[in-house]
Design a protein around this motif. Structure first.
Motif, PDB file in Angstrom:
ATOM      1  N   GLY A  25      -2.477   3.944  13.172  1.00  0.00           N
ATOM      2  CA  GLY A  25      -2.586   5.408  12.814  1.00  0.00           C
ATOM      3  C   GLY A  25      -1.832   5.630  11.553  1.00  0.00           C
ATOM      4  N   LEU A  26      -1.757   4.764  10.636  1.00  0.00           N
ATOM      5  CA  LEU A  26      -0.979   5.221   9.378  1.00  0.00           C
ATOM      6  C   LEU A  26      -2.118   5.472   8.476  1.00  0.00           C
ATOM      7  N   THR A  27      -1.947   6.521   7.366  1.00  0.00           N
ATOM      8  CA  THR A  27      -2.742   6.903   6.474  1.00  0.00           C
ATOM      9  C   THR A  27      -2.236   7.090   5.063  1.00  0.00           C
ATOM     10  N   PHE A  28      -0.979   6.611   4.791  1.00  0.00           N
ATOM     11  CA  PHE A  28      -0.360   6.821   3.479  1.00  0.00           C
ATOM     12  C   PHE A  28      -0.889   5.551   2.683  1.00  0.00           C
ATOM     13  N   PRO A  29      -0.891   5.636   1.228  1.00  0.00           N
ATOM     14  CA  PRO A  29      -1.497   4.796   0.329  1.00  0.00           C
ATOM     15  C   PRO A  29      -0.748   3.485   0.411  1.00  0.00           C
ATOM     16  N   VAL A  30      -1.531   2.468   0.450  1.00  0.00           N
ATOM     17  CA  VAL A  30      -0.987   0.881   0.402  1.00  0.00           C
ATOM     18  C   VAL A  30      -1.449   0.323  -0.939  1.00  0.00           C
ATOM     19  N   THR A  31      -0.447  -0.233  -1.698  1.00  0.00           N
ATOM     20  CA  THR A  31      -0.653  -1.382  -2.628  1.00  0.00           C
ATOM     21  C   THR A  31      -0.624  -2.838  -2.382  1.00  0.00           C
ATOM     22  N   LEU A  32      -1.587  -3.564  -2.524  1.00  0.00           N
ATOM     23  CA  LEU A  32      -1.422  -4.862  -2.115  1.00  0.00           C
ATOM     24  C   LEU A  32      -0.779  -5.726  -3.344  1.00  0.00           C
ATOM     25  N   ASP A  33       0.442  -6.507  -3.039  1.00  0.00           N
ATOM     26  CA  ASP A  33       1.099  -7.406  -3.763  1.00  0.00           C
ATOM     27  C   ASP A  33       0.972  -8.917  -3.098  1.00  0.00           C
ATOM     28  N   ASN A  34      -0.136  -9.338  -2.914  1.00  0.00           N
ATOM     29  CA  ASN A  34      -0.395 -10.648  -2.380  1.00  0.00           C
ATOM     30  C   ASN A  34       0.296 -11.738  -3.029  1.00  0.00           C
ATOM     31  N   SER A  35       0.805 -11.616  -4.297  1.00  0.00           N
ATOM     32  CA  SER A  35       1.362 -12.761  -4.942  1.00  0.00           C
ATOM     33  C   SER A  35       2.979 -12.565  -4.728  1.00  0.00           C
ATOM     34  N   GLY A  36       3.442 -11.427  -4.196  1.00  0.00           N
ATOM     35  CA  GLY A  36       4.821 -11.193  -4.254  1.00  0.00           C
ATOM     36  C   GLY A  36       5.432 -10.854  -5.464  1.00  0.00           C
ATOM     37  N   GLN A  37       4.613 -10.594  -6.519  1.00  0.00           N
ATOM     38  CA  GLN A  37       5.224 -10.358  -8.067  1.00  0.00           C
ATOM     39  C   GLN A  37       5.995  -9.028  -7.973  1.00  0.00           C
ATOM     40  N   LEU A  38       5.500  -7.946  -7.446  1.00  0.00           N
ATOM     41  CA  LEU A  38       6.215  -6.873  -7.563  1.00  0.00           C
ATOM     42  C   LEU A  38       7.420  -7.026  -6.666  1.00  0.00           C
ATOM     43  N   ALA A  39       7.570  -7.360  -5.473  1.00  0.00           N
ATOM     44  CA  ALA A  39       8.774  -7.766  -4.885  1.00  0.00           C
ATOM     45  C   ALA A  39       9.632  -8.742  -5.474  1.00  0.00           C
ATOM     46  N   SER A  40       9.208  -9.476  -6.304  1.00  0.00           N
ATOM     47  CA  SER A  40      10.198 -10.503  -7.104  1.00  0.00           C
ATOM     48  C   SER A  40      10.854  -9.393  -8.197  1.00  0.00           C
ATOM     49  N   ASP A  41       9.879  -8.662  -9.076  1.00  0.00           N
ATOM     50  CA  ASP A  41      10.248  -7.671 -10.027  1.00  0.00           C
ATOM     51  C   ASP A  41      11.334  -6.800  -9.714  1.00  0.00           C
ATOM     52  N   PHE A  42      11.457  -6.312  -8.277  1.00  0.00           N
ATOM     53  CA  PHE A  42      12.478  -5.593  -7.829  1.00  0.00           C
ATOM     54  C   PHE A  42      13.695  -6.512  -7.269  1.00  0.00           C
ATOM     55  N   GLY A  43      13.526  -7.603  -7.167  1.00  0.00           N
ATOM     56  CA  GLY A  43      14.747  -8.424  -6.887  1.00  0.00           C
ATOM     57  C   GLY A  43      14.812  -8.531  -5.063  1.00  0.00           C
ATOM     58  N   LEU A  44      13.679  -8.196  -4.488  1.00  0.00           N
ATOM     59  CA  LEU A  44      13.693  -8.397  -3.093  1.00  0.00           C
ATOM     60  C   LEU A  44      13.969  -9.541  -2.769  1.00  0.00           C
ATOM     61  N   LYS A  45      14.821  -9.881  -1.377  1.00  0.00           N
ATOM     62  CA  LYS A  45      14.832 -11.149  -0.868  1.00  0.00           C
ATOM     63  C   LYS A  45      14.266 -11.144   0.422  1.00  0.00           C
ATOM     64  N   GLY A  46      13.834 -10.132   0.828  1.00  0.00           N
ATOM     65  CA  GLY A  46      13.149  -9.791   2.295  1.00  0.00           C
ATOM     66  C   GLY A  46      12.327  -8.703   2.271  1.00  0.00           C
ATOM     67  N   VAL A  47      11.566  -8.692   3.420  1.00  0.00           N
ATOM     68  CA  VAL A  47      10.787  -7.291   3.529  1.00  0.00           C
ATOM     69  C   VAL A  47      10.816  -7.107   5.249  1.00  0.00           C
ATOM     70  N   PRO A  48      10.671  -5.992   5.607  1.00  0.00           N
ATOM     71  CA  PRO A  48      10.401  -4.891   4.881  1.00  0.00           C
ATOM     72  C   PRO A  48      11.553  -4.280   3.974  1.00  0.00           C
ATOM     73  N   ALA A  49      11.245  -3.647   3.033  1.00  0.00           N
ATOM     74  CA  ALA A  49      12.170  -2.732   2.127  1.00  0.00           C
ATOM     75  C   ALA A  49      11.991  -1.399   1.718  1.00  0.00           C
ATOM     76  N   SER A  50      12.714  -0.734   2.039  1.00  0.00           N
ATOM     77  CA  SER A  50      12.313   0.819   1.626  1.00  0.00           C
ATOM     78  C   SER A  50      13.301   1.298   0.369  1.00  0.00           C
ATOM     79  N   PHE A  51      12.670   1.840  -0.605  1.00  0.00           N
ATOM     80  CA  PHE A  51      13.223   2.440  -1.756  1.00  0.00           C
ATOM     81  C   PHE A  51      13.116   4.074  -1.633  1.00  0.00           C
ATOM     82  N   ILE A  52      14.039   4.636  -1.761  1.00  0.00           N
ATOM     83  CA  ILE A  52      14.036   6.242  -1.790  1.00  0.00           C
ATOM     84  C   ILE A  52      14.273   6.411  -3.399  1.00  0.00           C
ATOM     85  N   LEU A  53      13.369   7.311  -3.900  1.00  0.00           N
ATOM     86  CA  LEU A  53      13.290   7.556  -5.196  1.00  0.00           C
ATOM     87  C   LEU A  53      13.814   9.090  -5.224  1.00  0.00           C
ATOM     88  N   SER A  54      14.574   9.557  -6.365  1.00  0.00           N
ATOM     89  CA  SER A  54      14.615  10.944  -6.901  1.00  0.00           C
ATOM     90  C   SER A  54      13.387  11.505  -7.407  1.00  0.00           C
TER      91      SER A  54
END
Length: 91
Positions: A25-54
């Motif tokens: 029942g989730l309706t928010f937008p999703v961007t696919l990052d199948n290669s993991g490039q975005l995760a790598s760009d942000f230095g993530l070592k695991g998922v899930p990860a949450s970012f809170i932005l100003s």
């Protein structure tokens, strides 16, 4: 009541992500990052990860691992306090 964007890193593909979203029942937008490039760009070592932005897009908080809705709402509230204090340092 907060804008949300999900990035599905290392997912099994668009069809699986759509099915998961629909099944839960989730309706928010999703961007696919199948290669993991975005995760790598942000230095993530695991998922899930949450970012809170100003409101200006500055990363205020990062958390890796599962969280409850209450836990995430608490972090959003804390982040809003920090944003409010930075906007008006006299308080």
């Amino acid at each position: 009541d907060y804008p949300v964007l999900t990035i599905a890193s290392w997912s099994e593909g668009e069809d699986e992500v759509k099915k998961y979203m629909q099944d839960n029942g989730l309706t928010f937008p999703v961007t696919l990052d199948n290669s993991g490039q975005l995760a790598s760009d942000f230095g993530l070592k695991g998922v899930p990860a949450s970012f809170i932005l100003s409101p200006t897009g500055e990363i205020k908080y990062v958390e890796t691992g599962y969280t409850t809705e209450l836990g995430l709402r608490f972090r959003l509230w804390l982040s809003s306090l920090a944003t409010d204090a930075a906007a008006d340092p006299a308080e």
